[in-house]
Scaffold this motif. Structure first.
Motif, PDB file in Angstrom:
ATOM      1  N   PRO A 110       9.611  37.960  22.035  1.00  0.00           N
ATOM      2  CA  PRO A 110      10.887  38.221  22.656  1.00  0.00           C
ATOM      3  C   PRO A 110      12.390  38.072  21.786  1.00  0.00           C
ATOM      4  O   PRO A 110      12.632  38.526  22.194  1.00  0.00           O
ATOM      5  CB  PRO A 110      10.716  36.742  24.021  1.00  0.00           C
ATOM      6  N   ASP A 142      10.180  36.246  28.629  1.00  0.00           N
ATOM      7  CA  ASP A 142      10.184  37.143  27.567  1.00  0.00           C
ATOM      8  C   ASP A 142      12.048  37.569  28.435  1.00  0.00           C
ATOM      9  O   ASP A 142      12.859  37.421  26.949  1.00  0.00           O
ATOM     10  CB  ASP A 142       9.006  38.352  27.393  1.00  0.00           C
ATOM     11  N   ARG A 143      11.956  37.556  29.820  1.00  0.00           N
ATOM     12  CA  ARG A 143      13.206  37.562  29.556  1.00  0.00           C
ATOM     13  C   ARG A 143      14.267  36.510  29.321  1.00  0.00           C
ATOM     14  O   ARG A 143      15.397  36.380  29.118  1.00  0.00           O
ATOM     15  CB  ARG A 143      13.095  37.801  31.663  1.00  0.00           C
ATOM     16  N   TYR A 144      13.123  35.509  29.504  1.00  0.00           N
ATOM     17  CA  TYR A 144      14.256  34.192  29.586  1.00  0.00           C
ATOM     18  C   TYR A 144      14.808  33.596  28.208  1.00  0.00           C
ATOM     19  O   TYR A 144      15.734  33.115  27.551  1.00  0.00           O
ATOM     20  CB  TYR A 144      13.006  32.482  30.114  1.00  0.00           C
ATOM     21  N   ARG A 168      17.118  36.150  27.420  1.00  0.00           N
ATOM     22  CA  ARG A 168      19.123  35.312  27.771  1.00  0.00           C
ATOM     23  C   ARG A 168      19.314  34.561  26.925  1.00  0.00           C
ATOM     24  O   ARG A 168      19.945  34.105  27.091  1.00  0.00           O
ATOM     25  CB  ARG A 168      18.655  35.355  29.209  1.00  0.00           C
ATOM     26  N   LEU A 215       8.503  43.711  30.518  1.00  0.00           N
ATOM     27  CA  LEU A 215       8.481  42.496  29.634  1.00  0.00           C
ATOM     28  C   LEU A 215       8.380  41.260  30.736  1.00  0.00           C
ATOM     29  O   LEU A 215       8.967  41.308  32.286  1.00  0.00           O
ATOM     30  CB  LEU A 215      10.763  42.452  29.495  1.00  0.00           C
TER      31      LEU A 215
END
Length: 370
Positions: A104, A6-8, A11, A2
């Motif tokens: 994502p 992607d994490r943004y 989340r 990731l």
């Protein structure tokens, strides 16, 4: 692996979903408390049972039931906010394909879909059993059944005019038993019948019986069959019958408290009995899988609708999203009614909205701004 983007997005997706889920379920619980409080007090429901047996499982059930819709609204909300804040445009201008931005979203949708599948097949049946037992004990309305007809093992037909769970009385109770040549061998009718829950000991009132015995082994169409008829009348009769009231008077939502294997066995038995409500139970079985998979379809539509910055702001995206939600719910209701009234296959009724909206999602994805 990731990336930061992607994490943004994951989340934002998950935090928005759980925030909206919490707000919507809190409002639903408040309205339910306002409606049920007087009944809880009148029936002296314990506070611990109200909180843990009812509302904890209430939130699990309705939160999971509407999770796909909440996913859709959540995607519309935070993606439209990103578009308004010009966060989507740099992603597109950086040379990333739109499929890279979608990734994502699909990862987060998969997390929620798997959670919903696990809840539907392993957690909710047991949780619903506790919730429905509480409802039965403290506030559920009495059960009324009319014009019941069913076929039980042993070539027995059972039907009655009406049943009232409050009085626990069956009216115009009739049993017809046939032999292997489809000949009537026993007819029993009572004006009223009562039986305790979980028991097979029946008490019949104003009983009329006709017992027919045949002296042949095979019935021929062109032959007069010798038979002996015995007529019996009694004011009261106590007898043991091979079925219970739980088998003959059930609520439509009883399937919610059954595990996958229990529900399949139950559907098979109800089909053999000729229960007209069998399609409703089959719909419940198939929805446990189809509803979670709707998360993918609604996520893709949500991203396609809200990834473009609109002059009217976020409100326009939300309005479009709500319109799709209403159309989707309407489509599900139409196919469900078709399955229960005109014989439309239940599996098709459950999956058809996903199929239609899946095609729509692919089309909207292709025309979305790249």
């Amino acid at each position: 692996m990731l990336k930061i983007i992607d994490r943004y997005i994951i989340r934002k997706f998950l935090s928005t979903f759980f925030f909206m889920l919490g707000v919507i379920m809190l409002l639903a619980m408040v309205f339910d408390v306002a409606e049920r409080l007087s009944e809880f007090i009148d029936n002296q429901a314990p506070l611990r049972a109200i909180v843990f047996d009812y509302y904890f499982n209430f939130l699990l059930y309705y939160g999971n039931t509407f999770s796909s819709m909440i996913v859709f609204i959540s995607v519309i909300w935070f993606t439209a906010k990103m578009a308004q804040d010009a966060e989507i445009i740099p992603m597109l201008n950086s040379g990333r394909p739109f499929t890279r931005i979608i990734r994502p979203y699909m990862i987060a949708a998969t997390i929620l879909m798997l959670m919903s599948l696990i809840l539907n097949h392993f957690v909710l049946p047991r949780a619903n059993r506790v919730r429905l037992d509480f409802e039965e004990s403290f506030y559920r309305d009495r059960l009324l059944v009319e014009n019941y007809h069913a076929e039980f093992p042993g070539n027995e037909l059972v039907h009655y005019a009406s049943y009232n769970s409050h009085e626990n009385i069956i009216n115009d109770f009739v049993i017809e038993k046939y032999d292997n040549h489809n000949r009537l061998v026993h007819f029993l009718k009572s004006r009223t019948a009562t039986v305790a829950h979980g028991s097979s000991n029946w008490h019949l009132v104003d009983v009329f019986e006709r017992i027919i015995s045949y002296n042949d082994t095979i019935a021929f169409k062109d032959q007069v069959v010798n038979q002996k008829i015995t007529l019996l009348e009694k004011h009261e009769k106590d007898t043991v019958l091979p079925y219970r009231i739980e088998d003959m008077a059930i609520r439509d939502n009883i399937a919610e408290a059954m595990t996958f294997n229990e529900l399949r066995t139950f559907i098979k038995k109800e089909k053999e009995k000729g229960n007209a409500n069998t399609p409703m139970f089959e719909i419940e079985l198939y929805q446990r899988t189809s509803y979670p998979f709707a998360t993918y379809v609604l996520t893709l539509i949500g991203v396609s609708v809200s990834s473009r910055k609109k002059r009217g702001g976020i409100g326009v995206n939300i309005a479009i999203g709500l319109l799709f939600v209403f159309i989707y719910i309407f489509a599900m209701k139409v196919t469900t009614v078709a399955a229960t009234t005109v014989g439309f296959p239940p599996v098709a009724a459950v999956w058809l909205p996903n199929f239609i909206f899946g095609i729509l999602a692919i089309f909207m994805y292709r025309v979305a701004p790249k």
